[in-house]
Design a protein around this motif. Structure first.
Motif, PDB file in Angstrom:
ATOM      1  N   GLY A   5       0.473  -1.480  -0.550  1.00 48.69           N
ATOM      2  CA  GLY A   5       0.060  -0.351  -0.015  1.00 48.69           C
ATOM      3  C   GLY A   5       0.693   1.229   0.222  1.00 48.69           C
ATOM      4  O   GLY A   5       0.098   2.278   0.055  1.00 48.69           O
ATOM      5  N   PHE A   6       2.130   1.100  -0.146  1.00 47.09           N
ATOM      6  CA  PHE A   6       2.676   2.549   0.302  1.00 47.09           C
ATOM      7  C   PHE A   6       3.258   3.020  -1.588  1.00 47.09           C
ATOM      8  O   PHE A   6       3.390   2.340  -2.496  1.00 47.09           O
ATOM      9  CB  PHE A   6       4.144   2.370   0.820  1.00 47.09           C
ATOM     10  N   THR A   7       2.841   4.263  -2.073  1.00 46.89           N
ATOM     11  CA  THR A   7       3.682   4.786  -3.292  1.00 46.89           C
ATOM     12  C   THR A   7       4.344   5.367  -3.072  1.00 46.89           C
ATOM     13  O   THR A   7       5.238   5.494  -2.247  1.00 46.89           O
ATOM     14  CB  THR A   7       2.559   5.690  -3.544  1.00 46.89           C
ATOM     15  N   ALA A  79      17.349  11.861   2.474  1.00 45.65           N
ATOM     16  CA  ALA A  79      16.481  10.495   3.579  1.00 45.65           C
ATOM     17  C   ALA A  79      15.462  10.056   2.892  1.00 45.65           C
ATOM     18  O   ALA A  79      15.154   8.705   3.042  1.00 45.65           O
ATOM     19  CB  ALA A  79      16.454  10.942   5.431  1.00 45.65           C
ATOM     20  N   MET A  80      14.383  10.394   2.861  1.00 41.46           N
ATOM     21  CA  MET A  80      13.074  10.076   2.122  1.00 41.46           C
ATOM     22  C   MET A  80      13.206   8.941   0.860  1.00 41.46           C
ATOM     23  O   MET A  80      12.796   8.200   0.437  1.00 41.46           O
ATOM     24  CB  MET A  80      11.567  10.707   2.105  1.00 41.46           C
ATOM     25  N   ALA A  81      13.545   9.443  -0.220  1.00 43.47           N
ATOM     26  CA  ALA A  81      14.501   9.097  -1.285  1.00 43.47           C
ATOM     27  C   ALA A  81      15.137   7.573  -0.612  1.00 43.47           C
ATOM     28  O   ALA A  81      14.790   7.037  -2.315  1.00 43.47           O
ATOM     29  CB  ALA A  81      14.701  10.439  -2.334  1.00 43.47           C
ATOM     30  N   VAL A  82      15.607   7.310  -0.257  1.00 42.58           N
ATOM     31  CA  VAL A  82      15.813   5.929   0.438  1.00 42.58           C
ATOM     32  C   VAL A  82      14.632   4.602   0.686  1.00 42.58           C
ATOM     33  O   VAL A  82      14.626   3.996   0.051  1.00 42.58           O
ATOM     34  CB  VAL A  82      16.760   6.075   1.814  1.00 42.58           C
ATOM     35  N   TYR A  83      13.921   5.263   1.148  1.00 46.37           N
ATOM     36  CA  TYR A  83      12.508   4.468   0.986  1.00 46.37           C
ATOM     37  C   TYR A  83      11.190   4.776  -0.072  1.00 46.37           C
ATOM     38  O   TYR A  83      10.368   4.240  -0.224  1.00 46.37           O
ATOM     39  CB  TYR A  83      11.579   4.988   2.584  1.00 46.37           C
ATOM     40  N   GLY A  84      11.680   5.628  -1.078  1.00 41.51           N
ATOM     41  CA  GLY A  84      10.974   5.203  -2.352  1.00 41.51           C
ATOM     42  C   GLY A  84      10.051   7.416  -2.462  1.00 41.51           C
ATOM     43  O   GLY A  84       9.203   6.533  -3.445  1.00 41.51           O
ATOM     44  N   ALA A 115       6.674  -2.180   7.822  1.00 45.26           N
ATOM     45  CA  ALA A 115       6.524  -2.621   6.870  1.00 45.26           C
ATOM     46  C   ALA A 115       7.469  -3.819   5.822  1.00 45.26           C
ATOM     47  O   ALA A 115       7.130  -4.404   5.010  1.00 45.26           O
ATOM     48  CB  ALA A 115       6.095  -1.773   5.496  1.00 45.26           C
ATOM     49  N   GLY A 116       8.897  -3.357   6.182  1.00 45.85           N
ATOM     50  CA  GLY A 116       9.988  -4.562   5.993  1.00 45.85           C
ATOM     51  C   GLY A 116      10.384  -3.883   4.052  1.00 45.85           C
ATOM     52  O   GLY A 116      11.129  -4.448   3.524  1.00 45.85           O
ATOM     53  N   ILE A 117       9.981  -2.236   4.006  1.00 44.51           N
ATOM     54  CA  ILE A 117      10.658  -2.008   2.678  1.00 44.51           C
ATOM     55  C   ILE A 117      12.271  -1.873   2.877  1.00 44.51           C
ATOM     56  O   ILE A 117      12.430  -0.960   3.623  1.00 44.51           O
ATOM     57  CB  ILE A 117       9.965  -0.631   2.685  1.00 44.51           C
TER      58      ILE A 117
END
Length: 173
Positions: A5-7, A79-84, A115-117
């Motif tokens: 559910g993450f975008t 930092a958030m770009a690392v998580y997509g 969520a284990g991303i």
């Protein structure tokens, strides 16, 4: 990147800061600290160095807060770009409500970690790096002075025409 559910956008709005009062309280009382934790959690820097840098910017008279807000937005985006997450936190959001923006990023980071991303390196366009060559020692060519030896002529050896005196013309002033 769409996992569970993450975008590539934040899953919460900017002003949903009261969903986790603990994180918001931390962000409210020390925004540089929570930004430092976000940066450290994404392995993009260390917590203390980031927070100290942001606090130091705030000490600059008149414009320090704006510089700090811009840097906070940059740190959070990196930092958030690392998580997509490609949705950017703007400098205006950091000036308007820095604790809200910082707590949203912290909540998003925490949710994606739970969520284990898997963290990934931010996708950036890189230019090819130039190939470095081993430095060569410079040698300078030795100057070469070539002198041609000509025999010195005495007055007796000079041709008679070279010995004649040239008339000098006098002009009056």
């Amino acid at each position: 990147m769409a996992v569970a559910g993450f975008t590539n956008m934040y899953s919460e709005e900017l002003f949903d800061c009261c969903k986790d009062p603990k994180v918001f309280a931390c962000a409210f009382f020390c925004t540089p600290c929570i930004v430092g934790e976000i940066v450290a959690g994404s392995k993009q820097g260390d917590c203390f160095g980031t927070a100290a840098c942001l606090v130091a910017y705030n000490l600059i008279p008149y414009i320090g807060g704006c510089i700090s807000a811009g840097q906070q937005a940059t740190f959070i985006n990196k930092a958030m770009a690392v998580y997509g997450v490609t949705e950017e936190t703007s400098c205006l959001a950091m000036v308007g409500c820095g604790p809200c923006a910082a707590s949203r990023a912290a909540r998003e980071q925490s949710a994606r970690q739970k969520a284990g991303i898997v963290m990934q390196q931010p996708q950036m366009m890189m230019m090819a790096q130039p190939q470095m060559q081993q430095p060569q020692p410079m040698t300078m060519a030795q100057p070469q002075i070539v002198m041609q030896q000509q025999p010195i002529q005495t007055q007796q050896q000079m041709a008679p025409q070279q010995m004649k005196a040239q008339p000098v013309q006098m002009t009056s002033i």
